[in-house]
Design a protein around this motif. Structure first.
Motif, PDB file in Angstrom:
ATOM      1  N   MET A   1      31.533  13.307   1.095  1.00  0.00           N
ATOM      2  CA  MET A   1      30.541  12.236   1.024  1.00  0.00           C
ATOM      3  C   MET A   1      29.201  12.823   0.571  1.00  0.00           C
ATOM      4  SD  MET A   1      29.455   9.666   4.095  1.00  0.00           S
ATOM      5  CE  MET A   1      28.050  10.625   4.657  1.00  0.00           C
ATOM      6  N   SER A   2      28.654  12.250  -0.468  1.00  0.00           N
ATOM      7  CA  SER A   2      27.352  12.795  -0.868  1.00  0.00           C
ATOM      8  C   SER A   2      26.253  11.821  -0.456  1.00  0.00           C
ATOM      9  CB  SER A   2      27.330  13.049  -2.373  1.00  0.00           C
ATOM     10  OG  SER A   2      27.072  11.860  -3.067  1.00  0.00           O
ATOM     11  N   ALA A   3      25.355  12.308   0.356  1.00  0.00           N
ATOM     12  CA  ALA A   3      24.254  11.460   0.819  1.00  0.00           C
ATOM     13  C   ALA A   3      23.040  11.747  -0.043  1.00  0.00           C
ATOM     14  CB  ALA A   3      23.950  11.785   2.276  1.00  0.00           C
ATOM     15  N   ILE A   4      22.241  10.696  -0.263  1.00  0.00           N
ATOM     16  CA  ILE A   4      21.007  10.920  -1.013  1.00  0.00           C
ATOM     17  C   ILE A   4      20.053  11.687  -0.122  1.00  0.00           C
ATOM     18  CG2 ILE A   4      18.984   9.755  -2.005  1.00  0.00           C
ATOM     19  CD1 ILE A   4      20.848   7.541  -2.902  1.00  0.00           C
ATOM     20  N   GLN A   5      19.484  12.720  -0.675  1.00  0.00           N
ATOM     21  CA  GLN A   5      18.518  13.518   0.080  1.00  0.00           C
ATOM     22  C   GLN A   5      17.277  12.673   0.384  1.00  0.00           C
ATOM     23  OE1 GLN A   5      17.617  17.591   0.153  1.00  0.00           O
ATOM     24  NE2 GLN A   5      16.534  16.480   1.743  1.00  0.00           N
ATOM     25  N   ILE A   6      16.950  12.588   1.661  1.00  0.00           N
ATOM     26  CA  ILE A   6      15.733  11.876   2.053  1.00  0.00           C
ATOM     27  C   ILE A   6      14.519  12.704   1.638  1.00  0.00           C
ATOM     28  CG2 ILE A   6      14.382  11.107   4.064  1.00  0.00           C
ATOM     29  CD1 ILE A   6      16.792   9.312   3.516  1.00  0.00           C
ATOM     30  N   LYS A   7      13.552  12.022   1.076  1.00  0.00           N
ATOM     31  CA  LYS A   7      12.304  12.700   0.700  1.00  0.00           C
ATOM     32  C   LYS A   7      11.117  11.874   1.160  1.00  0.00           C
ATOM     33  CE  LYS A   7      13.012  15.474  -3.392  1.00  0.00           C
ATOM     34  NZ  LYS A   7      12.564  15.635  -4.773  1.00  0.00           N
ATOM     35  N   GLY A   8      10.254  12.506   1.926  1.00  0.00           N
ATOM     36  CA  GLY A   8       9.050  11.836   2.382  1.00  0.00           C
ATOM     37  C   GLY A   8       7.832  12.563   1.851  1.00  0.00           C
ATOM     38  N   ARG A   9       6.681  11.980   2.096  1.00  0.00           N
ATOM     39  CA  ARG A   9       5.463  12.620   1.591  1.00  0.00           C
ATOM     40  C   ARG A   9       4.264  12.227   2.426  1.00  0.00           C
ATOM     41  NH1 ARG A   9       2.115   8.302   0.697  1.00  0.00           N
ATOM     42  NH2 ARG A   9       2.658   6.997  -1.050  1.00  0.00           N
ATOM     43  N   TYR A  10       3.257  13.073   2.346  1.00  0.00           N
ATOM     44  CA  TYR A  10       1.948  12.699   2.858  1.00  0.00           C
ATOM     45  C   TYR A  10       1.001  12.881   1.680  1.00  0.00           C
ATOM     46  CZ  TYR A  10      -2.253  12.255   5.596  1.00  0.00           C
ATOM     47  OH  TYR A  10      -3.476  11.824   6.064  1.00  0.00           O
ATOM     48  N   ALA A  11       0.137  11.888   1.451  1.00  0.00           N
ATOM     49  CA  ALA A  11      -0.633  11.857   0.198  1.00  0.00           C
ATOM     50  C   ALA A  11      -2.110  11.587   0.449  1.00  0.00           C
ATOM     51  CB  ALA A  11      -0.041  10.798  -0.735  1.00  0.00           C
ATOM     52  N   PRO A  12      -2.812  12.543   1.061  1.00  0.00           N
ATOM     53  CA  PRO A  12      -4.228  12.298   1.381  1.00  0.00           C
ATOM     54  C   PRO A  12      -5.139  12.370   0.160  1.00  0.00           C
ATOM     55  CG  PRO A  12      -3.632  14.547   1.951  1.00  0.00           C
ATOM     56  CD  PRO A  12      -2.363  13.880   1.494  1.00  0.00           C
ATOM     57  N   SER A  13      -6.246  11.658   0.252  1.00  0.00           N
ATOM     58  CA  SER A  13      -7.311  11.748  -0.754  1.00  0.00           C
ATOM     59  C   SER A  13      -8.353  12.729  -0.222  1.00  0.00           C
ATOM     60  CB  SER A  13      -7.981  10.384  -0.942  1.00  0.00           C
ATOM     61  OG  SER A  13      -7.021   9.415  -1.285  1.00  0.00           O
ATOM     62  N   PRO A  14      -8.724  13.727  -1.012  1.00  0.00           N
ATOM     63  CA  PRO A  14      -9.677  14.740  -0.506  1.00  0.00           C
ATOM     64  C   PRO A  14     -11.128  14.296  -0.621  1.00  0.00           C
ATOM     65  CG  PRO A  14      -8.926  15.364  -2.674  1.00  0.00           C
ATOM     66  CD  PRO A  14      -8.238  14.054  -2.351  1.00  0.00           C
ATOM     67  N   THR A  15     -11.424  13.185   0.040  1.00  0.00           N
ATOM     68  CA  THR A  15     -12.796  12.666  -0.002  1.00  0.00           C
ATOM     69  C   THR A  15     -13.533  12.977   1.302  1.00  0.00           C
ATOM     70  OG1 THR A  15     -11.925  10.533   0.711  1.00  0.00           O
ATOM     71  CG2 THR A  15     -12.254  10.821  -1.636  1.00  0.00           C
ATOM     72  N   GLY A  16     -12.904  13.745   2.169  1.00  0.00           N
ATOM     73  CA  GLY A  16     -13.519  14.135   3.432  1.00  0.00           C
ATOM     74  C   GLY A  16     -12.457  14.839   4.261  1.00  0.00           C
ATOM     75  N   PRO A  17     -12.857  15.417   5.398  1.00  0.00           N
ATOM     76  CA  PRO A  17     -11.847  16.037   6.257  1.00  0.00           C
ATOM     77  C   PRO A  17     -10.942  14.957   6.851  1.00  0.00           C
ATOM     78  CG  PRO A  17     -14.089  16.429   7.113  1.00  0.00           C
ATOM     79  CD  PRO A  17     -14.210  15.497   5.946  1.00  0.00           C
ATOM     80  N   LEU A  18      -9.703  15.294   7.150  1.00  0.00           N
ATOM     81  CA  LEU A  18      -8.795  14.327   7.782  1.00  0.00           C
ATOM     82  C   LEU A  18      -9.315  14.000   9.176  1.00  0.00           C
ATOM     83  CD1 LEU A  18      -5.322  15.924   6.902  1.00  0.00           C
ATOM     84  CD2 LEU A  18      -6.519  14.066   5.716  1.00  0.00           C
ATOM     85  N   HIS A  19      -9.317  12.711   9.533  1.00  0.00           N
ATOM     86  CA  HIS A  19      -9.657  12.360  10.916  1.00  0.00           C
ATOM     87  C   HIS A  19      -8.362  12.187  11.705  1.00  0.00           C
ATOM     88  CE1 HIS A  19      -8.662   8.243   9.927  1.00  0.00           C
ATOM     89  NE2 HIS A  19      -9.640   8.157   9.036  1.00  0.00           N
ATOM     90  N   LEU A  20      -8.516  11.913  12.992  1.00  0.00           N
ATOM     91  CA  LEU A  20      -7.314  11.889  13.846  1.00  0.00           C
ATOM     92  C   LEU A  20      -6.320  10.810  13.418  1.00  0.00           C
ATOM     93  CD1 LEU A  20      -9.025  12.560  17.271  1.00  0.00           C
ATOM     94  CD2 LEU A  20      -7.486  14.102  16.019  1.00  0.00           C
ATOM     95  N   GLY A  21      -6.826   9.710  12.881  1.00  0.00           N
ATOM     96  CA  GLY A  21      -5.921   8.660  12.386  1.00  0.00           C
ATOM     97  C   GLY A  21      -5.096   9.158  11.210  1.00  0.00           C
ATOM     98  N   ASN A  22      -5.737   9.876  10.290  1.00  0.00           N
ATOM     99  CA  ASN A  22      -5.008  10.466   9.164  1.00  0.00           C
ATOM    100  C   ASN A  22      -3.963  11.451   9.680  1.00  0.00           C
ATOM    101  OD1 ASN A  22      -8.194  10.873   7.560  1.00  0.00           O
ATOM    102  ND2 ASN A  22      -6.767   9.206   7.189  1.00  0.00           N
ATOM    103  N   LEU A  23      -4.370  12.244  10.666  1.00  0.00           N
ATOM    104  CA  LEU A  23      -3.453  13.265  11.192  1.00  0.00           C
ATOM    105  C   LEU A  23      -2.262  12.626  11.894  1.00  0.00           C
ATOM    106  CD1 LEU A  23      -6.180  15.739  12.413  1.00  0.00           C
ATOM    107  CD2 LEU A  23      -4.437  16.257  10.689  1.00  0.00           C
ATOM    108  N   ARG A  24      -2.498  11.485  12.572  1.00  0.00           N
ATOM    109  CA  ARG A  24      -1.380  10.808  13.224  1.00  0.00           C
ATOM    110  C   ARG A  24      -0.387  10.300  12.172  1.00  0.00           C
ATOM    111  NH1 ARG A  24      -1.954   5.837  17.496  1.00  0.00           N
ATOM    112  NH2 ARG A  24      -2.063   4.534  15.632  1.00  0.00           N
ATOM    113  N   THR A  25      -0.913   9.743  11.092  1.00  0.00           N
ATOM    114  CA  THR A  25      -0.024   9.262  10.028  1.00  0.00           C
ATOM    115  C   THR A  25       0.741  10.429   9.402  1.00  0.00           C
ATOM    116  OG1 THR A  25      -1.540   7.445   9.596  1.00  0.00           O
ATOM    117  CG2 THR A  25       0.047   7.941   7.871  1.00  0.00           C
ATOM    118  N   ALA A  26       0.059  11.550   9.184  1.00  0.00           N
ATOM    119  CA  ALA A  26       0.729  12.732   8.614  1.00  0.00           C
ATOM    120  C   ALA A  26       1.841  13.210   9.537  1.00  0.00           C
ATOM    121  CB  ALA A  26      -0.288  13.851   8.387  1.00  0.00           C
TER     122      ALA A  26
END
Ligand code: GLU
Length: 323
Positions: A1-26
């Motif tokens: 059985m060949s399963a499709i490889q799951i691929k996820g991503r995190y895609a931040p915009s470098p317009t400032g440091p990540l805040h805790l909300g960004n980090l939770r999403t990441a």
């Protein structure tokens, strides 16, 4: 059985440091991918060069690693689907743009350039207000237009309804011409708009699962419409609740929401931050320090999804007390 490889991503915009909300999403994007045995990609969304800063890219990478996240492909790790900085992917966007133009889906727009530039650069722009009135729709985009180097380009929407069946948020249906309107895919200054770039990138990078903040739910039908027109695969979407501050406002970089620097200065450990973030969205009953690997091993895919669905309907998921 060949399963499709799951691929996820995190895609931040470098317009400032990540805040805790960004980090939770990441953290959630990483968990979703890793629990599915998938491949995780870090993509830096620095298309809007005037607002992006290279030093933030380094800081984002440092903070994500400090928290305990890792990725298989990214600007620092390389990989087969690069470049991983949007500012270096112009040719790919150009290609998609030309294909849409050849289909007659694009037209140059000469209306209020200032507003257009602003709306196109904002990933979180609402789809329902300021629907484009269609002033420049009669241009067919084939070149028989006024010579004006400052035209923005809009995607000609049709009367099709696009339904998003989100993995977490409630289903969403938008009728593209009346609910969204013709939207900008290239700004008057030549910069490709977020909607086009993100759709092309997710497809070309083979992303199967897009987990991101619920503030982007509204823009997803635009991305689905573009993907369908380009004949590209559609990912699944997981729009997760945003973190709010004590006053109930959602954390935002522009309001100076603080990142990890002050926590690190107070010698707060990554485990403490991970525990707080996980508890804030119901992945732990109580905030107790643990590593990202320990958190990963405490869950499975079904539990993660069930808890995120529960969190999406609970106002408690908005708060994390990391004071
Ligand atoms: N770059 C966007 C942001 O930082 C996120 C885009 C996405 O995840 O699709 O808000």
């Amino acid at each position: 059985m060949s399963a499709i490889q799951i691929k996820g991503r995190y895609a931040p915009s470098p317009t400032g440091p990540l805040h805790l909300g960004n980090l939770r999403t990441a953290l959630l994007a990483w968990l979703q991918t890793r629990l599915a045995g998938g491949h995780f990609i870090l993509r830096i969304e620095d298309l809007d060069l005037p607002r992006s800063r290279p030093e933030y890219i380094d800081e984002i990478i440092r903070d994500l690693r400090w928290l305990g996240l890792d990725w298989d492909e990214g600007p620092d790790a390389g990989g087969p689907n690069g470049p991983y900085l949007q500012s270096q992917r112009g040719e790919l966007y150009e290609n998609a743009f030309e294909r849409l133009r050849a289909q007659g889906r694009l037209f140059p727009c000469y209306c209020s350039r200032k507003d257009i530039a602003h709306a196109a650069s904002a990933p979180h722009g609402p789809a329902h207000s300021g629907i484009y009135p269609g002033t420049c729709r009669h241009f067919d985009g084939s070149g028989d237009t006024p010579k004006n180097r400052h035209a923005a380009w809009r995607y000609r929407t049709h009367a099709n309804a696009i339904e998003l069946r989100d993995e977490i948020s409630a289903p969403l249906i938008q009728v593209m011409d009346t609910d969204v309107g013709d939207f900008v895919v290239r700004r008057a200054d030549g910069i490709f708009a977020y909607q086009l770039a993100v759709a092309v990138d997710d497809a070309l990078m083979g992303i199967t699962d897009v987990l991101r903040g619920a503030d982007l739910l509204d823009s997803t039908p635009r991305q689905l419409d573009l993907l369908q027109s380009l004949g590209l695969p559609l990912p699944r979407y997981w729009h997760v609740p945003l973190l709010h501050d004590a006053q109930g406002r959602r954390l935002a970089k522009r309001d100076g929401a603080s990142g990890l620097a002050p926590l690190r200065a107070r010698k707060i450990t990554p485990q403490a931050v991970v525990g707080q973030l996980a508890a804030s969205i119901g992945l732990l009953a109580r905030a107790e320090p643990l590593s990202t690997t320990e958190l990963l091993h405490s869950l499975d895919s079904a539990a993660l999804r069930a808890r995120l669905i529960a969190a999406a309907t609970s106002p408690d998921s908005r708060h994390a007390t990391l004071a």
